[in-house]
Design a protein around this motif. Structure first.
Motif, PDB file in Angstrom:
ATOM      1  N   SER A  18       0.835  -1.201   0.000  1.00  0.00           N
ATOM      2  CA  SER A  18       0.000   0.000   0.000  1.00  0.00           C
ATOM      3  C   SER A  18       0.869   1.250   0.000  1.00  0.00           C
ATOM      4  O   SER A  18       1.933   1.272   0.628  1.00  0.00           O
ATOM      5  CB  SER A  18      -0.898  -0.029   1.241  1.00  0.00           C
ATOM      6  OG  SER A  18      -0.900   1.198   1.912  1.00  0.00           O
ATOM      7  N   VAL A  19       0.413   2.290  -0.707  1.00  0.00           N
ATOM      8  CA  VAL A  19       1.197   3.533  -0.782  1.00  0.00           C
ATOM      9  C   VAL A  19       1.267   4.191   0.604  1.00  0.00           C
ATOM     10  O   VAL A  19       2.186   4.940   0.909  1.00  0.00           O
ATOM     11  CB  VAL A  19       0.608   4.533  -1.810  1.00  0.00           C
ATOM     12  CG1 VAL A  19       0.843   4.057  -3.224  1.00  0.00           C
ATOM     13  CG2 VAL A  19      -0.871   4.767  -1.587  1.00  0.00           C
ATOM     14  N   ARG A  20       0.273   3.871   1.437  1.00  0.00           N
ATOM     15  CA  ARG A  20       0.237   4.428   2.798  1.00  0.00           C
ATOM     16  C   ARG A  20       1.417   3.887   3.625  1.00  0.00           C
ATOM     17  O   ARG A  20       1.966   4.581   4.471  1.00  0.00           O
ATOM     18  CB  ARG A  20      -1.111   4.025   3.424  1.00  0.00           C
ATOM     19  CG  ARG A  20      -1.364   4.470   4.838  1.00  0.00           C
ATOM     20  CD  ARG A  20      -2.856   4.327   5.191  1.00  0.00           C
ATOM     21  NE  ARG A  20      -3.492   3.080   4.792  1.00  0.00           N
ATOM     22  CZ  ARG A  20      -3.457   1.948   5.515  1.00  0.00           C
ATOM     23  NH1 ARG A  20      -2.802   1.902   6.631  1.00  0.00           N
ATOM     24  NH2 ARG A  20      -4.090   0.866   5.095  1.00  0.00           N
ATOM     25  N   LEU A  80       6.851   2.598  -3.015  1.00  0.00           N
ATOM     26  CA  LEU A  80       5.712   2.391  -3.910  1.00  0.00           C
ATOM     27  C   LEU A  80       4.995   3.718  -4.162  1.00  0.00           C
ATOM     28  O   LEU A  80       4.577   4.024  -5.286  1.00  0.00           O
ATOM     29  CB  LEU A  80       4.744   1.366  -3.292  1.00  0.00           C
ATOM     30  CG  LEU A  80       3.470   1.047  -4.073  1.00  0.00           C
ATOM     31  CD1 LEU A  80       3.791   0.512  -5.470  1.00  0.00           C
ATOM     32  CD2 LEU A  80       2.619   0.021  -3.321  1.00  0.00           C
ATOM     33  N   ASP A  81       4.881   4.527  -3.118  1.00  0.00           N
ATOM     34  CA  ASP A  81       4.244   5.837  -3.242  1.00  0.00           C
ATOM     35  C   ASP A  81       4.991   6.681  -4.270  1.00  0.00           C
ATOM     36  O   ASP A  81       4.388   7.293  -5.164  1.00  0.00           O
ATOM     37  CB  ASP A  81       4.233   6.523  -1.866  1.00  0.00           C
ATOM     38  CG  ASP A  81       3.417   7.805  -1.888  1.00  0.00           C
ATOM     39  OD1 ASP A  81       2.334   7.789  -2.518  1.00  0.00           O
ATOM     40  OD2 ASP A  81       3.850   8.812  -1.301  1.00  0.00           O
ATOM     41  N   SER A  82       6.312   6.645  -4.171  1.00  0.00           N
ATOM     42  CA  SER A  82       7.116   7.446  -5.096  1.00  0.00           C
ATOM     43  C   SER A  82       7.036   6.865  -6.512  1.00  0.00           C
ATOM     44  O   SER A  82       6.977   7.601  -7.510  1.00  0.00           O
ATOM     45  CB  SER A  82       8.541   7.525  -4.543  1.00  0.00           C
ATOM     46  OG  SER A  82       9.466   7.328  -5.544  1.00  0.00           O
ATOM     47  N   ALA A  83       7.003   5.521  -6.624  1.00  0.00           N
ATOM     48  CA  ALA A  83       6.874   4.884  -7.950  1.00  0.00           C
ATOM     49  C   ALA A  83       5.547   5.258  -8.603  1.00  0.00           C
ATOM     50  O   ALA A  83       5.465   5.470  -9.817  1.00  0.00           O
ATOM     51  CB  ALA A  83       6.993   3.371  -7.810  1.00  0.00           C
ATOM     52  N   MET A  94       2.485   8.565 -12.611  1.00  0.00           N
ATOM     53  CA  MET A  94       1.488   9.606 -12.917  1.00  0.00           C
ATOM     54  C   MET A  94       2.134  10.749 -13.723  1.00  0.00           C
ATOM     55  O   MET A  94       1.562  11.236 -14.681  1.00  0.00           O
ATOM     56  CB  MET A  94       0.862  10.172 -11.628  1.00  0.00           C
ATOM     57  CG  MET A  94       0.083   9.168 -10.788  1.00  0.00           C
ATOM     58  SD  MET A  94      -1.180   8.235 -11.700  1.00  0.00           S
ATOM     59  CE  MET A  94      -2.402   9.505 -12.012  1.00  0.00           C
ATOM     60  N   MET A  95       3.347  11.155 -13.321  1.00  0.00           N
ATOM     61  CA  MET A  95       4.050  12.233 -14.027  1.00  0.00           C
ATOM     62  C   MET A  95       4.352  11.831 -15.469  1.00  0.00           C
ATOM     63  O   MET A  95       4.108  12.594 -16.409  1.00  0.00           O
ATOM     64  CB  MET A  95       5.365  12.569 -13.310  1.00  0.00           C
ATOM     65  CG  MET A  95       5.229  13.693 -12.292  1.00  0.00           C
ATOM     66  SD  MET A  95       6.690  13.817 -11.217  1.00  0.00           S
ATOM     67  CE  MET A  95       8.046  13.302 -12.265  1.00  0.00           C
ATOM     68  N   ASP A 126      -4.352   4.236 -10.178  1.00  0.00           N
ATOM     69  CA  ASP A 126      -4.415   5.377  -9.266  1.00  0.00           C
ATOM     70  C   ASP A 126      -5.611   5.216  -8.318  1.00  0.00           C
ATOM     71  O   ASP A 126      -5.509   5.468  -7.111  1.00  0.00           O
ATOM     72  CB  ASP A 126      -4.532   6.656 -10.104  1.00  0.00           C
ATOM     73  CG  ASP A 126      -4.413   7.908  -9.254  1.00  0.00           C
ATOM     74  OD1 ASP A 126      -3.642   7.883  -8.263  1.00  0.00           O
ATOM     75  OD2 ASP A 126      -5.097   8.904  -9.563  1.00  0.00           O
ATOM     76  N   MET A 127      -6.737   4.763  -8.874  1.00  0.00           N
ATOM     77  CA  MET A 127      -7.934   4.517  -8.047  1.00  0.00           C
ATOM     78  C   MET A 127      -7.658   3.406  -7.026  1.00  0.00           C
ATOM     79  O   MET A 127      -7.994   3.516  -5.852  1.00  0.00           O
ATOM     80  CB  MET A 127      -9.112   4.066  -8.924  1.00  0.00           C
ATOM     81  CG  MET A 127      -9.728   5.156  -9.735  1.00  0.00           C
ATOM     82  SD  MET A 127     -10.451   6.403  -8.667  1.00  0.00           S
ATOM     83  CE  MET A 127     -10.718   7.708  -9.852  1.00  0.00           C
ATOM     84  N   PHE A 128      -7.052   2.327  -7.498  1.00  0.00           N
ATOM     85  CA  PHE A 128      -6.774   1.200  -6.598  1.00  0.00           C
ATOM     86  C   PHE A 128      -5.874   1.665  -5.450  1.00  0.00           C
ATOM     87  O   PHE A 128      -6.113   1.345  -4.284  1.00  0.00           O
ATOM     88  CB  PHE A 128      -6.102   0.052  -7.367  1.00  0.00           C
ATOM     89  CG  PHE A 128      -5.962  -1.210  -6.542  1.00  0.00           C
ATOM     90  CD1 PHE A 128      -6.860  -2.259  -6.691  1.00  0.00           C
ATOM     91  CD2 PHE A 128      -4.946  -1.345  -5.590  1.00  0.00           C
ATOM     92  CE1 PHE A 128      -6.751  -3.421  -5.916  1.00  0.00           C
ATOM     93  CE2 PHE A 128      -4.823  -2.495  -4.818  1.00  0.00           C
ATOM     94  CZ  PHE A 128      -5.737  -3.535  -4.979  1.00  0.00           C
ATOM     95  N   ALA A 129      -4.838   2.452  -5.805  1.00  0.00           N
ATOM     96  CA  ALA A 129      -3.871   2.898  -4.787  1.00  0.00           C
ATOM     97  C   ALA A 129      -4.536   3.763  -3.724  1.00  0.00           C
ATOM     98  O   ALA A 129      -4.124   3.765  -2.567  1.00  0.00           O
ATOM     99  CB  ALA A 129      -2.731   3.653  -5.448  1.00  0.00           C
TER     100      ALA A 129
END
Length: 466
Positions: free
Chosen positions: A79-81, A86-89, A94-95, A114-117
């Motif tokens: 999880s990105v949390r 993973l958050d940075s990836a 997205m960029m 993005d929605m799943f994350a």
């Protein structure tokens, strides 16, 4: 195995990838193939190996980032949390997607992930379905949505999602036999047992190492309590699936369930000790951890002495106590802290889940914590503390909603067993009566189940004492 597809081959398949690197396209195919077949294939370099080479081949290939991040999020339940890398990836992905001329299909893939994350799982599935309506042979969209429907307990959607694309998966398309296997699983979970088994056997006739189709047939035998057939099937096919490193542990779990059903606890523990515990230790994968806890808890409900096995599992689960990514996982992690009698970890899991449940957020899982996750976890705690009446009061009202926590019918059966045992061991006449009602219902669903017969005898004994 079909040759790995380069840029032109993906284009010819109607699934254009925005990169000029043939190497990147082939590595994307290699990673996708391993994900679709539940196996780290050494000849392909394993999933990890392929993903790192994929990034090197074309660092700006957006779909390369999509498959890498998706496997981390959906495949490993990260999880990105909790995972800064993973958050940075995800931010990098997205960029990149905003700075490139991508196809509409690729853009939808980025949005879905993005929605799943952000925890909006149903919305992610809507976007993958949008892809599949126009590109029915997009295997990544199909597999990501299959796994997510599984987490959501959306069994009908899981079945119908494959039904809609199934006619397009002709035998000339790479991995089409595995799509039969996905379809058979959705059919099985929605109780079309005969059709499910037929399709799984068709898939196995094409590729006998298809561990997922083996697993569908294991479920069919489990749901029908056809223990003898189940045991024979697992034994006959073992050499074909034992090298599928992502599913072997789970298939051994199914094998052991037949022994628990029969009341042959030593045989179940032998499979546990030889296959489930060691595989779980080496993989640390959440599916394996859940199987491990679920297996021991079922044996615990049957009154089997487990020695120090719980303490060994707790070493794996303890670090996930505060994750709260999937409530289904939380319930299984809790089984291990209760089994090992680690009160501090149990309290930690419950208090952090209560906190997480209070925070306003879009996270689908956490939104179910107050109504489902917490009462389920509390029921386990009450049962372990000998408060069987309280456990029934918590569990009985939510029994039909528990499907929303995901998992398969076979996996969630541990919750039904807990409810029956709590009602059987209750002091109240009304709840003992409820136990007999639940057993009658179980007997109709699984005729000739040895476990149900054992429990009915126990209920009769309780009744005669009362």
């Amino acid at each position: 195995m079909a040759p790995l597809r380069d840029c032109k081959a993906w284009q010819d398949a109607g699934l254009v990838l925005s990169t000029t690197s043939n190497e990147a396209c082939k590595l994307f195919d290699a990673a996708l193939t391993q994900y679709a077949t539940w196996t780290n294939n050494e000849s392909l370099g394993g999933i990890e190996g392929c993903l790192s080479k994929l990034k090197a081949a074309d660092p700006n290939f957006t779909m390369g980032h999509v498959i890498a991040n998706g496997l981390e999020l959906i495949g490993t339940g990260s999880s990105v949390r909790l995972n800064k890398e993973l958050d940075s990836a995800m931010r990098t992905m997205m960029m990149l997607s905003k700075s490139q001329p991508l196809t509409e299909r690729e853009r939808l893939h980025v949005s879905a992930l993005d929605m799943f994350a952000s925890g909006r799982l149903p919305k992610a599935c809507d976007l993958w379905e949008q892809i599949l309506q126009s590109y029915p042979t997009d295997l990544l969209a199909l597999k990501f949505s299959q796994d997510t429907y599984f987490y959501l307990g959306y069994h009908i959607q899981m079945r119908d999602s494959v039904a809609r694309v199934y006619p397009f998966w002709t035998p000339d398309i790479p991995l089409s036999s595995y799509v039969k296997g996905y379809y058979s699983f959705g059919l099985m979970e929605t109780n079309f047992f005969d059709r499910a088994e037929e399709l799984a056997r068709e898939a196995l006739a094409i590729n006998q190492t298809d561990a997922w189709s083996v697993h569908t047939i294991a479920h069919v035998n489990e749901m029908k309590a056809e223990v003898k057939k189940g045991l024979e099937f697992m034994k006959e096919t073992e050499t074909n699936w034992k090298n599928s490193d992502m599913l072997a542990c789970h298939n051994y779990w199914h094998w052991a369930l037949y022994f628990i059903e029969k009341g042959e606890y030593e045989a179940a523990l032998t499979i546990y000790d030889n296959h489930i515990a060691p595989r779980c230790l080496s993989s640390g994968s959440m599916l394996d951890v859940v199987d491990n806890c679920s297996m021991l808890y079922r044996l615990h409900l049957e009154g089997v002495k487990l020695g120090d096995r719980w303490s060994n599992v707790l070493k794996l689960t303890k670090k996930h106590t505060k994750d709260h990514i999937l409530l289904f996982n939380d319930a299984h992690i809790l089984m291990s802290s209760l089994g090992a009698k680690d009160h501090k970890t149990t309290d930690e899991l419950l208090t952090t889940l209560q906190e997480a449940a209070k925070a306003p957020c879009e996270d689908h899982e956490l939104s179910l914590a107050p109504s489902l996750g917490l009462p389920l976890c509390q029921a386990f705690v009450e049962f372990e503390n000998g408060n069987c009446d309280k456990a029934v009061d918590l569990l009985y009202p939510i029994r039909y909603q528990l499907i929303q926590l995901g998992g398969s019918n076979a996996q969630r059966d541990v919750f039904s067993q807990l409810l029956i045992h709590a009602a059987l061991n209750s002091k109240s006449q009304a709840k003992q009566n409820l136990a007999r009602c639940l057993l009658r219902e179980r007997d109709v669903m699984r005729p000739n189940s040895p476990m149900t017969e054992r429990l009915i005898r126990k209920a009769a004994a309780v009744h005669s004492v009362a």
